[in-house]
Design an enzyme around this catalytic site. Structure first.
Site, PDB file in Angstrom:
ATOM      1  N   GLY A  75      28.534  40.921  76.103  1.00  0.00           N
ATOM      2  CA  GLY A  75      28.011  40.289  76.075  1.00  0.00           C
ATOM      3  C   GLY A  75      27.156  39.588  77.176  1.00  0.00           C
ATOM      4  CG  ASN A 155      32.943  31.372  81.283  1.00  0.00           C
ATOM      5  OD1 ASN A 155      31.849  30.834  81.633  1.00  0.00           O
ATOM      6  ND2 ASN A 155      33.448  31.555  82.482  1.00  0.00           N
ATOM      7  CD  GLN A 183      34.413  32.084  76.297  1.00  0.00           C
ATOM      8  OE1 GLN A 183      35.540  30.872  75.609  1.00  0.00           O
ATOM      9  NE2 GLN A 183      34.713  32.483  77.013  1.00  0.00           N
ATOM     10  CB  SER A 203      30.704  39.166  73.646  1.00  0.00           C
ATOM     11  OG  SER A 203      32.273  40.046  73.773  1.00  0.00           O
ATOM     12  CG  HIS A 205      35.862  40.440  74.287  1.00  0.00           C
ATOM     13  ND1 HIS A 205      37.042  40.194  75.175  1.00  0.00           N
ATOM     14  CD2 HIS A 205      34.546  41.139  75.034  1.00  0.00           C
ATOM     15  CE1 HIS A 205      36.065  39.839  76.293  1.00  0.00           C
ATOM     16  NE2 HIS A 205      34.730  40.589  76.147  1.00  0.00           N
ATOM     17  CB  THR A 241      24.889  57.056  69.718  1.00  0.00           C
ATOM     18  OG1 THR A 241      24.244  58.206  69.949  1.00  0.00           O
ATOM     19  CG2 THR A 241      25.292  57.228  68.646  1.00  0.00           C
ATOM     20  CB  CYS A 329      33.798  37.614  86.062  1.00  0.00           C
ATOM     21  SG  CYS A 329      34.132  37.441  83.797  1.00  0.00           S
TER      22      CYS A 329
HETATM   23  C1  LIG Z   1      32.787  37.164  77.990  1.00  0.00           C
HETATM   24  C2  LIG Z   1      31.758  35.945  78.498  1.00  0.00           C
HETATM   25  C3  LIG Z   1      30.508  37.061  78.867  1.00  0.00           C
HETATM   26  C4  LIG Z   1      30.722  38.741  79.074  1.00  0.00           C
HETATM   27  O1  LIG Z   1      31.196  39.098  78.036  1.00  0.00           O
HETATM   28  P1  LIG Z   1      31.581  40.617  77.649  1.00  0.00           P
HETATM   29  O2  LIG Z   1      31.157  40.946  76.459  1.00  0.00           O
HETATM   30  O3  LIG Z   1      32.778  40.428  77.996  1.00  0.00           O
HETATM   31  O4  LIG Z   1      30.914  41.528  79.002  1.00  0.00           O
HETATM   32  C5  LIG Z   1      29.706  36.322  78.917  1.00  0.00           C
HETATM   33  N1  LIG Z   1      29.108  35.077  78.679  1.00  0.00           N
HETATM   34  C6  LIG Z   1      30.525  34.006  78.491  1.00  0.00           C
HETATM   35  C7  LIG Z   1      30.527  32.621  78.868  1.00  0.00           C
HETATM   36  C8  LIG Z   1      31.675  34.768  78.463  1.00  0.00           C
HETATM   37  O5  LIG Z   1      32.978  33.962  78.131  1.00  0.00           O
END
Ligand SMILES: *Cc1c(COP(=O)(O)O)cnc(C)c1O
Length: 393
Positions: A75, A155, A183, A203, A205, A241, A329
């Protein structure tokens, strides 16, 4: 007691990988190891087909066409691309960007980098619930404005922004509009045309997919440039890649997430509101951060006066509960969250923050257990707090 069972309430930081997602990824971590760029033999072509199938899933989930979807490594990379890639390429049209002070650092730090490169950035202040006013955005636009970046949902405090209204303003003024929807996707149905966004980041995950893979939607006709240079992957716009297994996982996860977003939201809202109602009713001196109704279905964020969020997290962990004081973070630093300060909280109050973000596997029993633990833990910590004991309440 909860018999040593863990209760995971930090889905905003990351979500567990769904087993059905792992199942579809597995062959691409083992026998199907081909490089999608190697189109002269079957192994490569199979990998290419897998990537393109995942692209169809993403496009379908957000109402886009396949040629508007690009895979990235996170993300964070998607946000960097939409902001730095776009701004650098379009600098001749203007050097002004509008964003908000409570965005994720994946948006704020690229904006700060661009300021060093000669751009000017307006960081709008949200209201006390964390909502950005579309009027403030309209008022901040000048002849130099080339990009507006406002996150779909926060988030930390879960506040949902009026994205479609902002999209309409951006479109009327012919300014590109980026939204960080990381989110939002698993509890809010998303349609890029209805929202009027030009770029949108995701993102894997955060919605049951693997870590280390993201996607960026780029509306056709929007030239967002590039930030990764090298090979011709992703139609020449994102070199490197492909993370084939990760992309396959993202595709499988988004298909499930988009299909179930509305039912998941209904389920989580009931648990969320139960948690909020009980905490506010049963624990004194606590405030709810974020918007009372315009908030993510799985998000709760509280500030408990007279205690330190970090102490609370450690004690919850000992009781089997995984929680956060805000953003993953920034945990590890002692500064209070920029989001809580950004909605006007004082340092002292912002220090006592706790985010509990719920997910698919969260049960009503988890909520009851968490509330009981919280009541007891907050009281214990307060009895040790010098501020509390001074009778300042
Ligand atoms: C987790 C998150 C990101 C970052 O995504 P990653 O894949 O972990 O780098 C960016 N923006 C928001 C709002 C997030 O919650």
């Amino acid at each position: 007691m909860n018999d040593g069972r863990r209760i995971y309430l930090d889905h905003a930081a990351t979500s567990p990988l769904k087993s059905e997602v792992l199942d579809v990824m597995m062959p691409y971590l083992t026998e199907n190891f081909g490089n999608p760029s190697a189109e002269f033999y079957k192994e490569g072509r199979d990998a290419k087909i897998a990537v393109e199938t995942a692209r169809e899933h993403v496009a379908q989930a957000i109402g886009a066409s396949v040629k508007e979807i690009y895979f990235t490594a996170s993300g964070t990379e998607s946000d960097n691309w939409a902001i730095c890639g776009f701004a650098r390429l379009n600098k001749h049209k203007g050097n002004h960007i509008i964003t908000c002070s409570i965005e994720h650092h994946a948006v704020l730090h690229p904006c700060q980098q661009l300021e060093k490169e000669g751009f000017s950035v307006t960081y709008l202040k949200p209201d006390k619930f964390g909502r950005v006013s579309p009027n403030d955005i309209a008022a901040a636009i000048n002849e130099q404005t080339i990009l507006i970046s406002i996150m779909f949902a926060n988030n930390e405090i879960g506040t949902i922004q009026p994205i479609a209204e902002i999209g309409a303003i951006a479109r009327a003024r012919n300014i590109a509009f980026h939204t960080d929807a990381v989110q939002a996707i698993d509890t809010i149905p998303i349609d890029v045309d209805k929202l009027g966004v030009d770029t949108l980041s995701l993102s894997a995950h955060k919605f049951g997919g693997p870590k280390g893979v993201g996607a960026l939607y780029i509306r056709s006709g929007t030239n967002a440039g590039s930030i990764m240079f090298g090979g011709a992957q992703e139609r020449g716009r994102r070199a490197g890649t492909e993370n084939v297994a990760g992309i396959v996982g993202l595709g499988a996860a988004i298909e499930i997430a988009a299909e179930n977003a509305a039912t998941k939201a209904d389920k989580l809202k009931i648990l969320r509101d139960k948690l909020i109602d009980r905490v506010l009713a049963e624990i004194p001196e606590v405030i709810l951060n974020g918007h009372p109704t315009e908030r993510l279905a799985g998000n709760t964020n509280f500030c408990f006066r007279y205690i330190e969020g970090e102490g609370l997290l450690l004690m919850l962990d000992m009781k089997g509960i995984a929680a956060s004081s805000g953003s993953a973070c920034t945990s590890g630093s002692l500064d209070p969250s920029h989001v809580l300060l950004g909605i006007g909280l004082e340092h002292e109050i912002a220090h006592g923050s706790l985010r509990l973000s719920l997910g698919e596997e969260t049960t009503p029993q988890d909520i009851d257990y968490t509330v009981e633990v919280l009541k007891e833990t907050v009281e214990r910590l307060r009895l040790m707090s010098p501020l509390y004991n001074k009778g300042e309440i």
